[in-house]
Design an enzyme around this catalytic site. Structure first.
Site, PDB file in Angstrom:
ATOM      1  N   GLU A  89       0.815  -1.208   0.000  1.00  0.00           N
ATOM      2  CA  GLU A  89       0.000   0.000   0.000  1.00  0.00           C
ATOM      3  C   GLU A  89       0.856   1.268   0.000  1.00  0.00           C
ATOM      4  O   GLU A  89       0.533   2.244  -0.654  1.00  0.00           O
ATOM      5  CB  GLU A  89      -0.927   0.006   1.212  1.00  0.00           C
ATOM      6  CG  GLU A  89      -1.998   1.060   1.049  1.00  0.00           C
ATOM      7  CD  GLU A  89      -2.925   1.137   2.245  1.00  0.00           C
ATOM      8  OE1 GLU A  89      -2.771   0.326   3.167  1.00  0.00           O
ATOM      9  OE2 GLU A  89      -3.779   2.022   2.236  1.00  0.00           O
ATOM     10  N   ASP A  90       1.941   1.243   0.756  1.00  0.00           N
ATOM     11  CA  ASP A  90       2.664   2.497   0.977  1.00  0.00           C
ATOM     12  C   ASP A  90       4.008   2.616   0.271  1.00  0.00           C
ATOM     13  O   ASP A  90       4.637   3.673   0.336  1.00  0.00           O
ATOM     14  CB  ASP A  90       2.924   2.686   2.489  1.00  0.00           C
ATOM     15  CG  ASP A  90       1.630   2.800   3.271  1.00  0.00           C
ATOM     16  OD1 ASP A  90       0.610   3.155   2.653  1.00  0.00           O
ATOM     17  OD2 ASP A  90       1.636   2.525   4.476  1.00  0.00           O
TER      18      ASP A  90
END
Ligand code: MN
Length: 736
Positions: A89-90
């Protein structure tokens, strides 16, 4: 900020080693290598990121992995995935990378974690029931859910560095969804910690107060327990039992909850606690021993027959085993006594993490699988008996939304009660207009079929289909109604054109002019609200034109004789316009937009109060004070409907506030009070009432103030009036 990178590197490595040591199960060399690989990947991917606290980001995945290993007792795959849980996600890491570096299983779990985060951490609309279904849908592997819980637990432990708004949102959500989930999974310790932490951020003052009062009363409690247990302890020793006694107060959260629900003081709840007798015994002797201990306890104290719970013969659905009884202590107080074996106790507190201790080798892995399967069953079962996921929250009251999946797996949110046709219109107007039926979970259903959360719906269409009038009888969404009506209106207009021609011919025969005053006269007579409606009904044959004989024809003008006139329609009252000048007072939501709102009656906020917006079903956004008597319930049960709000300007708008006085009656006192209010402070007084009984007065005054500062000064001044004892702001008249 000066950061000692060398020291930090050392700290990271030491935390990593702590993780390896923490696992409750033995880890092979090959497994260790895998964990190291995941650690290296995560470390590199997050290397330039820091948490809100300023700490290196990698501390978070390490901590989550440690919770997964130590507190949830999960396996190496879970530890690997916990370390990687935020990478996709990051960071630049992709799901393909995860699969290439680790494997398919790992990819699947990370994929689930990333999706859940997308749906729940970043959207404002999530409810427990949907949460449960979504978790199941998004997580093929139940480990996804457990890692998500570990993630949330660590975020709660480090919530202190977040903004106040974030704290409230995350804490409310935790209370509403994650704590019940942990409960349902039998993770008692995790559940209790999540609840206590939520309270700490939601109600910091009350939390601190309970903590300090618990500390102060600890000695009294332990004295009581010792006295109570003394005869039992002696007898159990005599009978040769090996046992341990724990005296446990309720958790901080459950004390607080009880104080709220029962409206009682701390002093009335703090000593409600359970005494636990834990017997160290063999599995095959557990039940017999528990009942023998029960017999000893009840030899000394009278049991309450209504409060005997045998969860050893029939364990709770989450696996909880224990024998509970409530007995009368010599001081006349009911005391709950819980009797269980050491194994039962560890399982109750640590859930699965404790299982490892009672199995070894290959049995460990079988055990994990069977536990994971059990969790899936628990989550999938719709039965609402025993320990309910949602019991505490009476969810059905709140489920105003359902989640529906498209055939591609996209998620759509609809109001509860939506039909297949509502869904079709939600997708696209044309899809709705041409809808002839739908397949719900691959089964053919009619347009009027009511959808349930979690349904997957495929809409069937036909080019020949057009919207029908009776569709309005079952659709419930505004969008569908509007589109159907528009389409019907268009159709009606076509038909009305024919009706208009029919009427024109009729008028010609009757030598009546085709003028709008004549048409209006007919509309009035037939009680219709438009000419189109009139033409339409004529075309459809619903209006018999023979009625026209009843009219008088004066030179081409129609009129109806008085006695035949239908009663005039009563006009509906115009809607009251919203109070002026409010719009730019409050900024609501993340974008601090100016949105229409009203001030809640239950707490009467004024400018300067700490407030939040609450999205109501029928009345738009209501603004409440943070310390509104209903705030806690709203925030915990409807976190997704809570919006940030902040006062923007404190211009000339005035708010009505009610103040209560008490004091000692004195000539001139009323005069002094009113004087301060009206002249000294330049406050507008709306009403005042005093009552004096035997020299003591009670009074109420309604005043207009501009903000909290204004109000505070006023209260201070009033308190200084001689004879006045108390001055308090009254929250509301609805909730005393
Ligand atoms: Mn995370």
């Amino acid at each position: 900020m000066q950061v000692d990178l060398e020291a930090e590197k050392k700290e990271i490595l030491s935390r990593y080693r702590g993780l390896l040591r923490s696992s409750t199960r033995s880890i092979s060399t090959a497994e260790k290598k895998l964990i190291r690989k995941a650690f290296d990947v995560a470390l590199e991917a997050h290397k330039d990121m820091r948490r809100k606290t300023g700490e290196p980001y990698i501390y978070h995945p390490i901590a989550v992995a440690k919770i997964a290993a130590q507190e949830l007792g999960l396996d190496t795959t879970s530890i690997v995935c916990a370390l990687l849980h935020d990478t996709v996600e990051d960071t630049y890491i992709t799901l393909e990378d995860v699969e290439n570096l680790f494997g398919k299983k790992e990819r699947q779990i990370i994929d689930g974690l990333t999706k859940i985060s997308g749906v729940f951490d970043h959207s404002t609309s999530a409810q427990a029931e949907n949460f449960r279904k979504m978790l199941l849908t998004l997580s093929d592997d139940i480990r996804v859910i457990l890692i998500k819980l570990a993630d949330r637990l660590h975020n709660m432990r480090t919530l202190g560095s977040m903004t106040r708004e974030k704290q409230l949102k995350i804490a409310s959500e935790t209370l509403f969804m994650y704590a019940p989930l942990a409960h349902r999974l039998g993770l008692y310790n995790v559940k209790t910690e999540l609840e206590d932490l939520s309270l700490k951020y939601k109600e910091p003052e009350q939390y601190e107060e309970i903590v300090s009062k618990l500390q102060k009363t600890a000695a009294v409690r332990s004295r009581f327990i010792n006295q109570f247990m003394l005869p039992i302890r002696r007898e159990l020793e005599k009978e040769g039992f090996s046992f341990e006694i724990k005296g446990r107060t309720k958790s901080i959260f459950s004390i607080w909850n009880k104080m709220q629900v029962k409206k009682v003081a701390f002093e009335d709840v703090y000593d409600v606690f359970a005494i636990r007798i834990i017997v160290d015994t063999k599995v095959e002797k557990e039940k017999a021993d528990a009942w023998q201990v029960y017999s000893v306890v009840t030899d000394f104290y009278q049991p309450n027959p209504d409060r005997l719970r045998d969860w050893i013969s029939i364990p709770k659905t989450n696996g909880y085993e224990s024998l509970h009884t409530t007995v009368m202590s010599p001081k006349g107080k009911w005391v709950e006594v819980q009797i269980r074996s050491k194994r039962m106790d560890e399982l109750a507190e640590k859930g699965y993490a404790a299982h490892w201790k009672y199995k070894d080798g290959a049995a460990q892995d079988n055990n994990l699988d069977s536990w994971l399967n059990q969790i899936r069953e628990i989550l999938e079962s719709d039965s609402d008996n025993a320990l309910d996921f949602i019991d505490n929250f009476k969810l059905n009251l709140f489920s105003e939304e359902i989640y529906i999946f498209t055939p591609n797996g996209d998620l759509k949110t609809l109001p509860k009660g939506s039909k297949a046709l509502d869904f079709a219109f939600h997708i696209h107007t044309q899809v709705g207009s041409q809808c002839i039926g739908a397949k719900v979970n691959h089964k053919l259903v009619p347009l009027s079929h009511e959808l349930k959360s979690g349904d997957q719906v495929e809409v069937l269409t036909s080019k020949k289909q057009t919207p029908k009038e009776d569709w309005l009888n079952f659709v419930i969404t505004a969008r569908a109604r509007q589109k159907i009506k528009n389409s019907l209106k268009e159709e009606k207009r076509m038909i009305a054109r024919e009706g208009k021609e029919i009427l024109r011919r009729k008028f010609r025969n009757m030598k009546v002019d085709f003028l709008s005053i004549n048409i209006t006269e007919l509309e009035r007579y037939f009680n219709l609200d438009s000419a189109t409606e009139l033409y339409y009904q004529i075309a459809k044959g619903k209006i018999d034109l023979k009625h026209l004989k009843a009219f008088e024809n004066t030179n081409g003008r129609l009129s109806i004789p008085e006695e035949k006139a239908p009663p005039p329609k009563t006009k509906s009252k115009p809607k009251p316009s919203p109070p002026p000048g409010k719009k730019d007072m409050l900024l609501i939501g993340d974008e601090r937009q100016e949105i229409e709102y009203t001030l809640a009656k239950c707490c009467n906020p004024i400018a300067g109060d700490d407030v939040f917006g609450f999205v109501t079903i029928h009345d738009g956004i209501k603004v409440h004070r943070n310390n509104c008597p209903n705030a806690t319930e709203m925030m915990s049960n409807y976190a997704y409907r809570v919006m940030k709000a902040r006062w923007a300007s404190k211009e000339t708008v005035e708010f009505e506030v009610k103040l209560k006085f008490t004091g000692i009656d004195d000539v001139g006192l009323v005069h002094n009070i009113t004087n301060i209010i009206s002249s000294d402070m330049n406050v507008n007084m709306k009403g005042i009432s005093f009552e004096s009984v035997d020299g003591i007065f009670d009074g109420e005054v309604r005043v207009l103030v501009t903000d909290t500062e204004h109000l505070r000064t006023l209260i201070e001044k009033l308190k200084n009036v001689e004879g006045v004892l108390t001055v308090d702001r009254v929250d509301s008249e609805i909730f005393p």
